[in-house]
Design a protein around this motif. Structure first.
Motif, short mmCIF file in Angstrom:
data_model
loop_
_atom_site.label_atom_id
_atom_site.label_comp_id
_atom_site.label_asym_id
_atom_site.label_seq_id
_atom_site.Cartn_x
_atom_site.Cartn_y
_atom_site.Cartn_z
N ALA A 222 0.89 -1.25 -0.02
CA ALA A 222 -0.11 0.05 -0.01
C ALA A 222 0.93 1.04 -0.12
CB ALA A 222 -0.91 0.12 1.06
N GLY A 223 2.19 1.23 0.55
CA GLY A 223 3.08 2.26 0.43
C GLY A 223 3.63 2.50 -0.67
N ALA A 224 3.55 1.47 -1.80
CA ALA A 224 3.87 1.65 -3.17
C ALA A 224 5.33 2.28 -3.39
CB ALA A 224 2.81 2.60 -3.93
N GLY A 225 6.20 2.01 -2.38
CA GLY A 225 7.78 2.46 -2.45
C GLY A 225 7.52 4.01 -2.13
N SER A 226 6.79 4.75 -1.91
CA SER A 226 6.75 6.15 -1.61
C SER A 226 6.72 6.42 -0.04
CB SER A 226 5.57 6.77 -2.08
OG SER A 226 5.37 8.14 -1.81
N PRO A 227 7.91 7.15 0.23
CA PRO A 227 8.06 7.54 1.93
C PRO A 227 6.66 8.45 2.22
CG PRO A 227 10.14 7.90 0.59
CD PRO A 227 9.08 7.34 -0.09
N LEU A 228 6.41 9.13 1.35
CA LEU A 228 5.32 9.95 1.78
C LEU A 228 3.95 9.20 1.96
CD1 LEU A 228 3.66 12.98 1.52
CD2 LEU A 228 3.13 12.22 -0.49
N LEU A 229 3.53 8.26 1.18
CA LEU A 229 2.21 7.38 1.32
C LEU A 229 2.62 6.42 2.51
CD1 LEU A 229 1.34 6.47 -2.30
CD2 LEU A 229 0.43 8.25 -1.12
N LEU A 230 3.84 5.99 2.64
CA LEU A 230 3.87 4.93 3.69
C LEU A 230 3.81 5.71 5.30
CD1 LEU A 230 4.49 1.92 4.48
CD2 LEU A 230 6.85 2.52 4.31
N ARG A 231 4.60 6.86 5.15
CA ARG A 231 4.25 7.56 6.49
C ARG A 231 3.01 7.97 6.76
NH1 ARG A 231 7.52 11.27 5.33
NH2 ARG A 231 6.22 13.20 4.89
N ALA A 232 2.16 8.44 5.91
CA ALA A 232 0.67 8.77 5.86
C ALA A 232 0.08 7.46 6.44
CB ALA A 232 0.01 9.36 4.69
N LEU A 233 0.07 6.23 5.79
CA LEU A 233 -0.60 5.17 6.33
C LEU A 233 -0.30 4.58 7.40
CD1 LEU A 233 -2.34 2.68 5.30
CD2 LEU A 233 -0.19 1.60 4.32
N LEU A 234 1.05 4.79 7.98
CA LEU A 234 1.35 4.24 9.31
C LEU A 234 0.90 5.06 10.53
CD1 LEU A 234 5.01 3.04 8.72
CD2 LEU A 234 2.86 1.66 9.04
N ASP A 235 0.61 6.50 10.02
CA ASP A 235 0.28 7.26 10.94
C ASP A 235 -1.25 7.13 11.30
OD1 ASP A 235 2.66 8.64 11.34
OD2 ASP A 235 2.20 10.18 10.11
N ASP A 236 -1.92 6.78 10.18
CA ASP A 236 -3.27 6.60 10.17
C ASP A 236 -3.64 5.05 11.19
OD1 ASP A 236 -4.48 8.81 8.96
OD2 ASP A 236 -4.64 7.63 6.88
N LEU A 237 -2.86 4.26 10.87
CA LEU A 237 -2.88 3.17 11.46
C LEU A 237 -2.62 3.25 13.02
CD1 LEU A 237 -1.42 0.49 8.99
CD2 LEU A 237 -3.75 0.88 9.34
N ALA A 238 -1.67 4.06 13.38
CA ALA A 238 -1.16 4.33 14.81
C ALA A 238 -2.20 4.98 15.44
CB ALA A 238 0.29 4.91 14.62
N SER A 239 -2.76 5.95 14.91
CA SER A 239 -3.74 6.92 15.58
C SER A 239 -5.04 6.25 15.96
CB SER A 239 -4.36 8.07 14.64
OG SER A 239 -5.12 7.51 13.43
N GLY A 240 -5.30 5.01 15.47
CA GLY A 240 -6.58 4.56 15.92
C GLY A 240 -6.47 3.53 17.30
N SER A 241 -4.96 3.41 17.64
CA SER A 241 -5.07 2.67 19.00
C SER A 241 -4.99 3.60 20.26
CB SER A 241 -3.47 2.63 18.91
OG SER A 241 -2.41 3.38 18.92
N ALA A 242 -5.54 2.94 21.22
CA ALA A 242 -5.81 3.69 22.71
C ALA A 242 -4.46 3.37 23.35
CB ALA A 242 -7.01 2.99 23.29
N GLY A 243 -4.37 4.40 24.29
CA GLY A 243 -3.16 4.22 25.07
C GLY A 243 -1.79 4.83 24.48
N GLY A 244 -0.79 4.90 25.40
CA GLY A 244 0.34 5.53 24.81
C GLY A 244 1.42 4.53 24.03
N GLY A 245 1.38 2.99 24.47
CA GLY A 245 2.34 2.13 23.88
C GLY A 245 1.92 2.04 22.27
N PRO A 246 2.75 1.24 21.84
CA PRO A 246 2.56 0.93 20.50
C PRO A 246 1.41 -0.30 20.18
CG PRO A 246 4.61 -0.11 21.35
CD PRO A 246 4.24 0.85 22.24
N ALA A 247 0.51 0.02 19.53
CA ALA A 247 -0.55 -0.86 19.20
C ALA A 247 -0.07 -1.84 18.17
CB ALA A 247 -1.73 -0.08 18.93
#
Length: 1010
Positions: A222-247
């Motif tokens: 899904a990141g398609a070799g693009s740092p821009l897309l991969l960073r945005a995707l990982l930020d979206d996936l991380a924002s859905g987690s509750a708490g301070g630790g890595p989900a």
């Protein structure tokens, strides 16, 4: 992920920039040009280089160019100067106060020279300069010219000019790059490559430690070799987690609606905006083309993406695509072939998997042309864009080299920027272009399902054909979507009625009354008489299945007046009424008497469907033999039949053939009948044919097939409807025979027979409940069920046991209850009727039960005859029951050694069929007769000796008997003997069946079916 983290795999260029900065500090500057596609991290790299330059004591000047500033002269230079001084005030005095372009202003080249002295010479005297210009491709022309001229003089100044430039293949041709007019020795150019999969995976694992490999791979795609897309995707996936630790990393969705806060689709939209309108249109057209066939019913089928085009092509002997062969163009205006159809190339293109069959190059050309037509751009540019985006990683290649999006989430993000109206228009264009090129109906209809109204006859034809294909494939929801879309198109009343009938049929399959409104509309539409009959048949069937049989009959009688000029169609409707009401109104009996009366119709004036129904009535009433019934039915089948009446004839013929033990013929008739109905599911014969199909499996003791029927295990307690079906009856009996009495009891308890309609299906279910109760050790309750079944059948003059052998079951219960005289009377009546019908099953089981009721030497002779007769019939449980009865009579007469033969055969046959109940009975009798209870199976793979298994295994591998004998140092005759024994235990006849038969049977499957 921070900007620094996005610099993965950028070590070489960072070192090169550091070396250039040190060189500039020594007084030898240069221009460094960082080129790359959108999202490859140009800006992050520029910022990192600027931070390093600051640590070296260099003064950093920054400018970021945007398309909005492209019309303002010197916009980039203004950003570079605004940090310390106002642009206008710092023009040296005496050289003119007016800006460029103003009256009396100096020549632009002179103005550029002043800016050169101001920006570089004066400021470079105080400290080395690091000039960072981001996105120079968007700079205004004056600033671009100035930067180019400045690069010619940097080698003698302590100035490092680092410029980033977006360079990628777009549909609209871009202008020349910044350095195109500079000598190569004046500029250092570096092109940024996409992230490698390993580097992208490392970034995912850094954000989500311990992530599963499969989910990491999804993120990489899904990141398609693009740092821009991969960073945005990982930020979206991380924002859905509750708490301070890595989900933990959740499964990646296929749609952007599941992402929060939505940075990933925003990043994709930003990337498309930078690429230009034409490139965005092509990207979205490709995404829509991939999803077109799946959009009809999300989740029900795979999208016919580029893989669908690839799989359509042939390959050479070595498995690689062969050279393209000339082919005929698609026939204009014709309806494309359905999936799986391979029409001859007489003006049309054969299709497979929905796309024209051709070599890989031709399929790619089709894809390019369709996308170009959808986006209204040059097809040559589309081909180049597909290649470039595959190199970048946004697209990937399937096995045949055709491009598709690297991940469904990326494809969905690309599509999110299109309005619904634009999508509908593109879907229509795709459908028209694919139709013109001869694609299959599934692909064309997939786009039509979401397209704006076409208002062409071919659109309705495609949607209806695609719906029929979906019904055949068992995907009713997709078929409903296609038919509902077809109703949006203009069509004649007759065609509309046909679509309504098919749609109503499918909706009624979801819920008994779900499509009645559609069918009522179809009946009320003006149109041809045959269309009206189809609609009336469907509506009557729907009403009957929802428990409204009287309303169905009233509707048929009321609407019959509209067919006064069509007596053949009236006969068809009356056949419908007969099938729906023969258990309530005695319609078959009345029809038979009218035919036989002195003033009645002659057979020639009756339709073939009516004549077949009369044969069925005579068979159940004990008036004709199976031979006569079969001959008359075959004669009717040889006559030309009206398409509307043919299903009735085929359904009745299949029933009679099954009763006559002509199982193979009945199976062929069932297939013909279902083919004749097609997607016309709301037809009274449809359930008849399905009932015959499950009855055939039961007659062959194929319990697995019986229990696999989707209707077999679904009680409908508390719902209106026709009550238990034949599938329920046969499922109860199959569960009893396989020893699962508790499951059978639960299925029986799912129906309240007090409220069930007085139908043939209810009669048969009563018989099945009697079988269950008898097997559970309650002969008195079982007897009540058998006698009630017989009473209800007799009320309809169905005295013969072709429907249910209730007399056999009742006689066995009477014997168990110590009432042999009553049992004998029932057995004698059963034999009398069986001798008229004369089929192995009816005659054999009548002889068996009469032998048990008679006892003595005559009883022994009767059971022996039953075994002989049943050996000529279908392979089922009747022969096993006869062998058990004969063995029991032999043991009772003192011939215990002779009894072991039929009992052992009964055990082997029962084990092979999975008839647990009969096997248990036979083994119990063997044990009572003094035979040693066998601990090992007698049939199936487990019954083979070591030698038999070794030899059978070699034979299954394809070795000949001579090869096996030589390999094992055995005589060829020994090999043949062992194989013969193995065939008998495995229940097979051919060598080709060995690989399947040697596999262990799954749990619960009949023995010997391995």
């Amino acid at each position: 992920m921070s900007p620094v983290e996005s610099l993965s795999e950028r070590g070489d260029v960072l070192r090169m920039l550091a070396a250039s900065a040190e060189r500039a500090c020594g007084g030898s500057g240069r221009l460094v040009l960082l080129r790359g596609a959108t999202g490859t991290g140009r800006t992050a790299l520029l910022e990192a280089a600027a931070e390093h330059a600051a640590t070296l004591g260099m003064r950093v000047l920054r400018a970021r160019c945007t398309p909005e500033d492209a019309g303002t002269d010197w916009a980039a230079l203004r950003q570079l100067l605004c940090e310390e001084m106002d642009f206008a005030d710092d023009v040296p005095a005496g050289e003119g106060d007016a800006g460029p372009g103003a009256p009396g202003a100096p020549h632009p080249r002179a103005y550029a020279t002043r800016l050169w002295r101001l920006l570089l010479r004066r400021q470079a005297d105080s400290a080395p300069l690091f000039v960072a210009v981001d996105d120079v491709h968007a700079a205004d022309p004056a600033s671009r010219r100035w930067l180019t001229e400045a690069a010619r003089h940097l080698d003698r100044l302590p100035v490092l000019l680092v410029v980033t430039e977006r360079r990628q293949y777009d549909i609209e041709r871009s202008g020349a790059g910044l350095a195109h007019a500079l000598p190569p020795d004046l500029v250092r150019t570096h092109t940024l490559a996409p992230l490698s999969p390993d580097a992208a995976a490392e970034l995912v694992r850094a954000a989500f430690p311990g992530a599963e490999p499969g989910r990491v791979a999804d993120c990489v795609r899904a990141g398609a070799g693009s740092p821009l897309l991969l960073r945005a995707l990982l930020d979206d996936l991380a924002s859905g987690s509750a708490g301070g630790g890595p989900a933990p990393l959740a499964a990646l969705p296929d749609t952007c609606a599941a992402l929060y806060p939505g940075g990933y689709p925003d990043a994709v939209s930003w990337w498309l905006a930078g690429a230009g309108g034409a490139t965005s249109a092509v990207a979205r057209a490709l995404a829509l083309l991939e999803t077109g066939g799946a959009g009809a019913a999300p989740g029900t089928r795979a999208a016919p993406d580029a893989r669908g085009i690839a799989e359509a092509g042939g390959t050479g002997e070595d498995g690689e695509a062969g050279a393209c062969a000339p082919r005929a163009p698609a026939a204009g205006g014709g309806v494309p072939a359905a999936d799986g159809d391979m029409p001859a190339a007489d003006g049309g293109v054969p299709v497979a998997d929905g796309w024209p069959v051709a070599c890989a190059a031709e399929r790619r050309e089709v894809q390019v042309q369709v996308v170009a037509r959808m986006a209204q751009v040059d097809a040559a540019r589309v081909a180049g864009w597909l290649t470039a985006m595959t190199r970048l990683g946004l697209l990937c290649q399937d096995a045949d080299g055709l491009p598709r999006y690297a991940h469904p989430l990326l494809r969905d993000a690309v599509l999110s920027g299109w309005t619904s109206g634009r999508r509908r228009a593109a879907h229509r264009t795709a459908a028209e272009e694919l139709m013109r090129r001869g694609a299959g109906v599934s692909v064309v209809a997939g786009h039509l399902a979401h397209a704006s109204v076409v208002a062409e006859p071919w659109a309705v034809d495609v949607l209806v054909q695609a719906a029929a294909a979906e019904v055949r494939a068992g995907r009713a929801r997709a078929a409903v979507t296609f038919l509902r879309r077809a109703l949006d198109e203009p069509m004649a009343p007759g065609s509309r009625a046909g679509v309504l009938v098919q749609l109503g049929s499918l909706e009624c399959a979801e819920h008994p009354a779900g499509g009645i409104a559609r069918l009522t509309e179809a009946v009320r539409l003006p149109g041809g008489s045959r269309d009206l009959v189809r609609a009336m048949v469907a509506l009557a069937t729907a009403l009957a299945r929802s428990g409204e049989t009287p309303a169905a009959l009233r509707m048929l009688r009321t609407e019959e007046a509209r067919l006064a000029d069509h007596p053949d169609l009236i006969r068809t409707l009356r056949a419908v009424a007969v099938l729906m009401s023969d258990h309530e109104l005695g319609a078959l009996r009345e029809e038979y008497r009218r035919r036989r009366g002195p003033d009645g119709d002659s057979p020639d004036l009756l339709g073939a469907a009516h004549q077949a129904l009369i044969v069925r009535y005579e068979a159940t009433a004990g008036l004709i033999s199976s031979e006569d019934a079969t001959a008359r039915i075959r004669g009717l089948l040889e006559e030309p039949a009206d398409p509307l009446a043919e299903p009735f004839l085929l359904g009745t013929a299949a029933v009679v053939a099954q009763w006559a033990d002509e199982l193979d013929e009945a199976e062929r008739l069932v297939r013909r009948g279902l083919d004749a109905l097609g997607s016309f599911l709301l037809h009274p014969v449809h359930h008849v044919l399905l009932d015959v199909r499950v009855d055939l499996a039961a007659a062959r003791a194929d319990f697995a097939t019986v229990l696999a029927d989707p209707r077999a295990r679904t009680p409908v307690t508390g719902q209106p409807g026709p009550g238990p079906a034949s599938a329920h009856t046969q499922a109860v009996i199959a569960l009893v025979e396989t020893g699962r009495l508790e499951e059978a009891a639960r299925l029986v308890d799912g129906f309240d027979l007090r409220t069930a309609p007085d139908s043939w299906r209810t009669h048969r279910f009563l018989y099945a409940r009697g079988v269950l109760r008898a097997a559970a050790g309650d002969p008195a309750a079982a007897l009540d069920d058998f006698l009630e079944c017989g009473r209800r059948q007799a009320a309809h003059e169905a005295v013969r046991s072709v429907i249910t052998p209730w007399r056999v079951g009742a006689a066995e219960c009477l014997l168990a209850l110590g009432r042999p005289r009553e049992a004998l009377a029932l057995a004698e009546e059963e034999l009398r009727l069986a001798e008229v019908w004369r089929t192995p099953r009816t005659l054999g089981r009548a002889l068996r039960v009469l032998g048990e009721a008679t006892g003595g030497r005559r009883g022994l002779d009767l059971t022996g005859r039953a075994v002989e007769v049943l050996r000529e019939g279908p392979v089922g449980t009747e022969l096993i029951s006869a062998l058990v009865s004969h063995g029991r009579r032999l043991a009772a007469s003192g011939e215990r050694s002779r009894a072991r033969g039929p009992l052992r055969e009964a055990v082997e046959r029962a084990e092979r069929l999975g008839a647990v109940r009969l096997r248990t009975v036979a083994e119990g009798l063997l044990h009572e007769g003094g035979a040693r209870r066998a601990g090992a199976p007698r049939t199936g793979p487990a019954a083979l000796t070591d030698s038999e298994r070794r030899i059978a295994g070699l034979a299954a591998e394809g070795r000949t008997n001579a090869e096996i004998a030589a390999l094992l140092h055995l005589a060829r005759r020994t090999v043949e003997t062992h194989l013969t024994a193995a065939y008998r235990k495995l229940g097979i006849r051919r060598r080709t069946q060995l690989p399947t038969a040697l596999r262990p049977a799954p749990p619960g499957a009949p023995a010997g079916t391995g």
